[in-house]
Design a protein around this motif. Structure first.
Motif, PDB file in Angstrom:
ATOM      1  N   PHE A  44      62.424  38.282  -4.119  1.00 16.40           N
ATOM      2  CA  PHE A  44      61.305  38.639  -4.769  1.00 16.40           C
ATOM      3  C   PHE A  44      60.106  38.059  -4.749  1.00 16.40           C
ATOM      4  O   PHE A  44      59.263  37.824  -4.080  1.00 16.40           O
ATOM      5  CB  PHE A  44      60.778  39.863  -5.775  1.00 16.40           C
ATOM      6  CG  PHE A  44      59.647  40.319  -6.733  1.00 16.40           C
ATOM      7  CD1 PHE A  44      59.692  41.404  -6.863  1.00 16.40           C
ATOM      8  CD2 PHE A  44      59.333  39.222  -8.014  1.00 16.40           C
ATOM      9  CE1 PHE A  44      58.670  41.510  -7.527  1.00 16.40           C
ATOM     10  CE2 PHE A  44      58.327  39.926  -8.444  1.00 16.40           C
ATOM     11  CZ  PHE A  44      57.360  40.848  -8.412  1.00 16.40           C
ATOM     12  N   THR A  45      60.478  36.365  -5.781  1.00 14.45           N
ATOM     13  CA  THR A  45      59.784  35.346  -5.364  1.00 14.45           C
ATOM     14  C   THR A  45      59.139  34.759  -4.166  1.00 14.45           C
ATOM     15  O   THR A  45      58.550  34.550  -4.590  1.00 14.45           O
ATOM     16  CB  THR A  45      60.885  34.451  -5.987  1.00 14.45           C
ATOM     17  OG1 THR A  45      60.794  35.240  -7.511  1.00 14.45           O
ATOM     18  CG2 THR A  45      60.279  32.502  -6.396  1.00 14.45           C
ATOM     19  N   GLU A  46      60.357  34.816  -2.910  1.00 15.89           N
ATOM     20  CA  GLU A  46      59.710  33.939  -1.680  1.00 15.89           C
ATOM     21  C   GLU A  46      58.772  35.351  -1.160  1.00 15.89           C
ATOM     22  O   GLU A  46      57.469  34.780  -0.571  1.00 15.89           O
ATOM     23  CB  GLU A  46      61.365  34.630  -0.882  1.00 15.89           C
ATOM     24  CG  GLU A  46      62.037  33.409  -0.575  1.00 15.89           C
ATOM     25  CD  GLU A  46      62.958  33.409  -0.513  1.00 15.89           C
ATOM     26  OE1 GLU A  46      63.297  32.812   0.651  1.00 15.89           O
ATOM     27  OE2 GLU A  46      63.613  34.634   0.288  1.00 15.89           O
ATOM     28  N   PHE A  47      58.600  36.516  -1.069  1.00 20.07           N
ATOM     29  CA  PHE A  47      57.484  37.099  -0.829  1.00 20.07           C
ATOM     30  C   PHE A  47      56.137  36.951  -2.149  1.00 20.07           C
ATOM     31  O   PHE A  47      54.957  37.275  -1.344  1.00 20.07           O
ATOM     32  CB  PHE A  47      57.963  39.339  -0.794  1.00 20.07           C
ATOM     33  CG  PHE A  47      59.077  39.365  -0.290  1.00 20.07           C
ATOM     34  CD1 PHE A  47      58.360  39.334   1.354  1.00 20.07           C
ATOM     35  CD2 PHE A  47      60.615  39.948  -0.321  1.00 20.07           C
ATOM     36  CE1 PHE A  47      58.946  40.035   2.605  1.00 20.07           C
ATOM     37  CE2 PHE A  47      60.764  40.207   0.331  1.00 20.07           C
ATOM     38  CZ  PHE A  47      60.987  39.909   1.889  1.00 20.07           C
ATOM     39  N   ARG A  55      52.891  41.215  -8.754  1.00 18.55           N
ATOM     40  CA  ARG A  55      53.623  41.872  -8.718  1.00 18.55           C
ATOM     41  C   ARG A  55      54.047  43.883  -9.135  1.00 18.55           C
ATOM     42  O   ARG A  55      54.961  43.241  -8.473  1.00 18.55           O
ATOM     43  CB  ARG A  55      54.264  41.090 -10.427  1.00 18.55           C
ATOM     44  CG  ARG A  55      54.511  39.722 -11.060  1.00 18.55           C
ATOM     45  CD  ARG A  55      54.759  39.149 -11.218  1.00 18.55           C
ATOM     46  NE  ARG A  55      56.288  39.610 -11.965  1.00 18.55           N
ATOM     47  CZ  ARG A  55      57.297  38.301 -11.837  1.00 18.55           C
ATOM     48  NH1 ARG A  55      56.358  37.824 -11.032  1.00 18.55           N
ATOM     49  NH2 ARG A  55      58.537  38.586 -11.847  1.00 18.55           N
ATOM     50  N   ASN A  56      53.321  43.936  -9.427  1.00 17.95           N
ATOM     51  CA  ASN A  56      53.367  45.203  -9.582  1.00 17.95           C
ATOM     52  C   ASN A  56      53.326  46.124  -8.120  1.00 17.95           C
ATOM     53  O   ASN A  56      54.270  46.724  -7.310  1.00 17.95           O
ATOM     54  CB  ASN A  56      52.100  46.049 -10.785  1.00 17.95           C
ATOM     55  CG  ASN A  56      50.398  45.247 -10.200  1.00 17.95           C
ATOM     56  OD1 ASN A  56      50.231  44.360  -9.332  1.00 17.95           O
ATOM     57  ND2 ASN A  56      49.841  46.468  -9.728  1.00 17.95           N
ATOM     58  N   ILE A  57      51.605  45.309  -7.155  1.00 11.10           N
ATOM     59  CA  ILE A  57      51.609  45.679  -6.368  1.00 11.10           C
ATOM     60  C   ILE A  57      53.469  45.163  -5.249  1.00 11.10           C
ATOM     61  O   ILE A  57      53.240  46.382  -4.508  1.00 11.10           O
ATOM     62  CB  ILE A  57      50.349  45.336  -5.268  1.00 11.10           C
ATOM     63  CG1 ILE A  57      49.648  45.858  -5.651  1.00 11.10           C
ATOM     64  CG2 ILE A  57      50.967  45.742  -3.795  1.00 11.10           C
ATOM     65  CD1 ILE A  57      48.133  44.921  -5.531  1.00 11.10           C
ATOM     66  N   LEU A  62      58.222  47.368  -1.939  1.00  5.73           N
ATOM     67  CA  LEU A  62      59.312  47.008  -1.935  1.00  5.73           C
ATOM     68  C   LEU A  62      60.186  48.269  -2.209  1.00  5.73           C
ATOM     69  O   LEU A  62      60.362  48.525  -1.569  1.00  5.73           O
ATOM     70  CB  LEU A  62      60.238  45.895  -2.854  1.00  5.73           C
ATOM     71  CG  LEU A  62      59.275  44.215  -2.634  1.00  5.73           C
ATOM     72  CD1 LEU A  62      59.680  43.222  -3.102  1.00  5.73           C
ATOM     73  CD2 LEU A  62      60.555  43.916  -0.854  1.00  5.73           C
ATOM     74  N   ARG A  63      59.819  49.106  -3.579  1.00  7.73           N
ATOM     75  CA  ARG A  63      60.836  50.012  -3.889  1.00  7.73           C
ATOM     76  C   ARG A  63      60.238  51.072  -2.379  1.00  7.73           C
ATOM     77  O   ARG A  63      61.188  51.226  -2.142  1.00  7.73           O
ATOM     78  CB  ARG A  63      59.389  50.780  -5.002  1.00  7.73           C
ATOM     79  CG  ARG A  63      60.821  52.177  -5.419  1.00  7.73           C
ATOM     80  CD  ARG A  63      59.789  52.614  -6.360  1.00  7.73           C
ATOM     81  NE  ARG A  63      58.572  52.909  -6.519  1.00  7.73           N
ATOM     82  CZ  ARG A  63      57.712  53.989  -5.709  1.00  7.73           C
ATOM     83  NH1 ARG A  63      58.805  54.698  -4.584  1.00  7.73           N
ATOM     84  NH2 ARG A  63      56.349  53.871  -5.388  1.00  7.73           N
ATOM     85  N   ARG A  64      59.147  51.236  -1.659  1.00  9.15           N
ATOM     86  CA  ARG A  64      58.995  52.296  -0.985  1.00  9.15           C
ATOM     87  C   ARG A  64      59.348  51.762   0.539  1.00  9.15           C
ATOM     88  O   ARG A  64      59.584  52.882   1.280  1.00  9.15           O
ATOM     89  CB  ARG A  64      57.160  52.032  -0.426  1.00  9.15           C
ATOM     90  CG  ARG A  64      56.398  53.001  -2.243  1.00  9.15           C
ATOM     91  CD  ARG A  64      55.330  53.155  -1.492  1.00  9.15           C
ATOM     92  NE  ARG A  64      54.683  53.797  -0.602  1.00  9.15           N
ATOM     93  CZ  ARG A  64      53.070  53.854  -0.035  1.00  9.15           C
ATOM     94  NH1 ARG A  64      52.360  52.577  -0.555  1.00  9.15           N
ATOM     95  NH2 ARG A  64      52.735  53.810   1.334  1.00  9.15           N
ATOM     96  N   LEU A  65      59.548  50.778   1.093  1.00 10.76           N
ATOM     97  CA  LEU A  65      60.240  50.188   1.824  1.00 10.76           C
ATOM     98  C   LEU A  65      61.866  50.651   2.385  1.00 10.76           C
ATOM     99  O   LEU A  65      62.133  50.725   2.908  1.00 10.76           O
ATOM    100  CB  LEU A  65      59.192  48.598   1.864  1.00 10.76           C
ATOM    101  CG  LEU A  65      58.675  48.765   2.574  1.00 10.76           C
ATOM    102  CD1 LEU A  65      58.022  47.100   2.583  1.00 10.76           C
ATOM    103  CD2 LEU A  65      58.415  48.922   4.264  1.00 10.76           C
ATOM    104  N   VAL A  66      61.987  49.976   0.845  1.00 12.12           N
ATOM    105  CA  VAL A  66      64.147  50.843   0.607  1.00 12.12           C
ATOM    106  C   VAL A  66      63.534  52.525   0.519  1.00 12.12           C
ATOM    107  O   VAL A  66      64.601  52.811   1.515  1.00 12.12           O
ATOM    108  CB  VAL A  66      64.566  49.888  -0.606  1.00 12.12           C
ATOM    109  CG1 VAL A  66      65.157  51.065  -1.205  1.00 12.12           C
ATOM    110  CG2 VAL A  66      63.963  48.199  -0.820  1.00 12.12           C
TER     111      VAL A  66
END
Length: 150
Positions: A44-47, A55-57, A62-66
């Motif tokens: 998360f930190t790297e992205f 942060r919220n976006i 990330l949730r959607r891509l997973v």
């Protein structure tokens, strides 16, 4: 892979593979997350640092891509943080990302404007991607068409 749309959404054009792909990964942030995952980002930190994204976006994308099987979510070696890695479906987007990059090199920069360059393991620039017909000859927009399903 879950290819349903979240929260009761509908496909833009249910029978079109391009429209479905754009529905799944076509927003700016998702594509840039995928690009950075291809370039080695896993946390998360790297992205967040690479993209300067809120942060919220980032959490949502990330949730959607997973959910859609583009990234796998796992635990870091210490078990306290999540890591994100491309799935086979995510890696399969490499050619699409290269095509977008090459289009950008040709059309989004002035002739002498500096930009990053994608190279192979030997430091050589990638050749231009070109679709080929069944016989191996280059294919153009004029020489192809979409066959609609019934």
């Amino acid at each position: 892979m879950d290819v349903s749309l979240a929260a009761g959404g509908t496909w833009t054009d249910p029978a079109c593979p391009v429209a479905r792909t754009v529905d799944l990964i076509g927003d700016r942030w998702s594509l840039l997350i995928i690009r950075d995952a291809m370039d080695g980002a896993t946390s998360f930190t790297e992205f967040r640092q690479r993209l300067g994204i809120a942060r919220n976006i980032l959490t949502d994308r990330l949730r959607r891509l997973v959910e859609h099987g583009i990234l796998d979510k796992g635990a870091d070696t210490d078990g306290r943080r999540h890591t994100y890695r491309l799935t086979p479906a995510g890696k399969d987007l490499f050619a699409a990302v290269v095509a977008l990059r090459q289009w950008g090199e040709r059309h989004a920069f002035a002739p002498d404007e500096p930009h990053s360059v994608l190279v192979d393991d030997h430091g050589r620039e990638l050749p231009e991607l070109r679709p080929l017909g069944q016989g191996g000859a280059p294919l153009s927009v004029e020489a192809s068409h979409v066959r609609k399903t019934a």
